[in-house]
Design an enzyme around this catalytic site. Sequence first.
Site, mmCIF file in Angstrom:
data_model
loop_
_atom_site.group_PDB
_atom_site.id
_atom_site.type_symbol
_atom_site.label_atom_id
_atom_site.label_comp_id
_atom_site.label_asym_id
_atom_site.label_seq_id
_atom_site.Cartn_x
_atom_site.Cartn_y
_atom_site.Cartn_z
ATOM 1 N N GLY A 152 0.733 -0.957 0.119
ATOM 2 C CA GLY A 152 0.066 0.016 0.157
ATOM 3 C C GLY A 152 0.850 1.494 0.093
ATOM 4 N N ASP A 153 2.313 1.100 0.056
ATOM 5 C CA ASP A 153 3.094 2.133 0.021
ATOM 6 C C ASP A 153 4.129 2.022 -0.966
ATOM 7 O OD1 ASP A 153 4.181 4.892 0.717
ATOM 8 O OD2 ASP A 153 2.978 4.791 2.431
#
Length: 467
Positions: A261-262
């Site tokens: 997610g990053d």
Amino acid sequence: MWTTPRRNLQVLDTLVLLGLVLVLINVNGVESRTVRILDSFGYPVTGCSRKYSASLADFGGVGDGVTSNTKAFQAAIDNLSQYASDGGSLLFVPPGKWLTGSFNLTSHFTLYLHKDATLLASQDESEWAVIDPLPSYGRGRDAVGGRYISLIFGTNLTDVVVTGDNGTIHGQGTTWWDKFHKGELKYTRPYLIEIMYSNQVQISSLTLMDSPSWNVHPIYSSNVVVQGLTILAPVTSPNTDGINPDSCTNTRIEDCYIVSGDDCVAVKSGWDEYGIKFAMPTKQLVIRRLTCISPFSAVIALGSEMSGGIEDVRAEDITGINSESAVRIKTAVGRGNYVKDIYVRGMTMKTMKMVFWMAGNYGSHPDNDYDPNAIPVIQNINFRDVVAENVTMAARLEGIPGHPFTGICISNATIGLTKKPKKIQWNCTEIAGVSSDVTPPPCNLLTDQGPANACDFPEDSFPSVKL
Ligand SMILES: *[C@@H]1O[C@H](CO)[C@@H](O)[C@H](O)[C@H]1NC(C)=O
Ligand SMILES: *[C@@H]1O[C@H](CO)[C@@H](O)[C@H](O)[C@H]1NC(C)=O
Ligand SMILES: *[C@@H]1O[C@H](CO)[C@@H](O)[C@H](O)[C@H]1NC(C)=O
Ligand SMILES: *[C@@H]1O[C@H](CO)[C@@H](O)[C@H](O)[C@H]1NC(C)=O
Ligand SMILES: *[C@@H]1O[C@H](CO)[C@@H](O)[C@H](O)[C@H]1NC(C)=O
Ligand SMILES: *[C@@H]1O[C@H](CO)[C@@H](O)[C@H](O)[C@H]1NC(C)=O
Ligand SMILES: *[C@@H]1O[C@H](CO)[C@@H](O)[C@H](O)[C@H]1NC(C)=O
């Protein structure tokens, strides 16, 4: 029920039973033998020929997924730490689901997870000590003040290995992500593995899932190898960065597959006035054979916290799929120091919002005490041999007004566009550099050198990583 750690031979027996490959080498026909254990990637597993070993079960561990093993882990490692200066030790985690809070590693030590062993991170906050903020950050990232210690934590160590035959470390991050979104966190979320102030660190052959926040965070360390990790988190999970080398010297990250997610790899070195004061750069970093899926972030990010400086980075054989950008430089006025001597060769990408992205206005300050005169210098950034398909925009290259990013070089880059590409493919402001063999044609600020002018990629190697 606690037993004396067993000797050498049993370590090897255990590993042979695990189905690992033992290679016996005869040196000049003499009796002396070198024993090498290879993991499923074919790498020698260093740190497995420890003189002493014990199983978590010997220390009262219960792998039922319900019983807390925090005390068993810490008791085992405390006991094994006595062998640090006598051949070192290995703690074996057998098949099972081992619920645990945070525990601390020791020197000359290997934590070895069986392929069917899963560490389940406890969701009970009382299982997590609160420790001081990192000196180069000045505060926690989620909240001012302290931070929850990482699941597997080590500080001031020499020769420490966290490995396994692709055993799993499961962060059970959902409750942490909920608290983050609802603003209910008292302290900064824990990471899965953090090693501080250490030398000779290896983290390898594991699957890491659903971390509460970052996954692997070596900081203030040297001679670090991160190898053969599969890191998985929902692409919408908050701050689940894959691997974050931070103020480290001599780091090698290779053969990792990351869905996150990053940023898949985020290279850092401290935040504004705290990072400038701490003054510890990340340098001599190799990243190779990385595959990344990160729809809202970068395959490799440099920054945004780069206030100790980032230099001598070489990235090679990088695959990006469905990611926001490939190599992204993020910085801001107040960060100070530099990002320089960055070399990237061989990137293959499919379905990218952008290929190249540099931003001098990232913002995000720890507090209002940053120095507005601390202007980061971004210099000598090289990309060559890039193939991308289905791209929305080739590049956004935005330096700092009055302080351009210089020495940017892009060569042999073929960028295929999506059906609905941006009208402007290269948006360049406050940058200077050169290009060669790039399609679609880059902005005028990247002066065309004519065909066959390849950007640099150093052929010498860094001082060898001692492991
Ligand atoms: C730890 O090591 C000692 C040897 O110093 C040994 O006698 C003992 O059984 C081990 N285990 C525990 C739980 O202390
Ligand atoms: C682990 O180390 C940290 C930092 O040194 C310390 O605060 C914590 O109490 C230690 N945990 C244990 C169980 O010893
Ligand atoms: C760890 O090393 C750092 C840097 O050398 C030092 O400042 C710190 O006091 C050490 N901590 C411990 C617990 O030894
Ligand atoms: C390790 O496990 C993950 C998750 O099951 C899997 O995707 C990956 O292919 C495995 N890696 C190896 C080398 O077996
Ligand atoms: C250009 O890049 C492609 C893809 O990496 C590579 O196969 C090719 O050899 C490169 N061409 C030159 C002239 O280096
Ligand atoms: C191309 O990219 C678009 C997003 O821009 C995506 O919706 C589409 O599925 C991609 N096509 C392929 C063939 O991957
Ligand atoms: C190009 O970048 C500048 C500076 O960041 C921005 O203000 C402008 O809107 C961008 N233009 C386009 C067409 O994206």
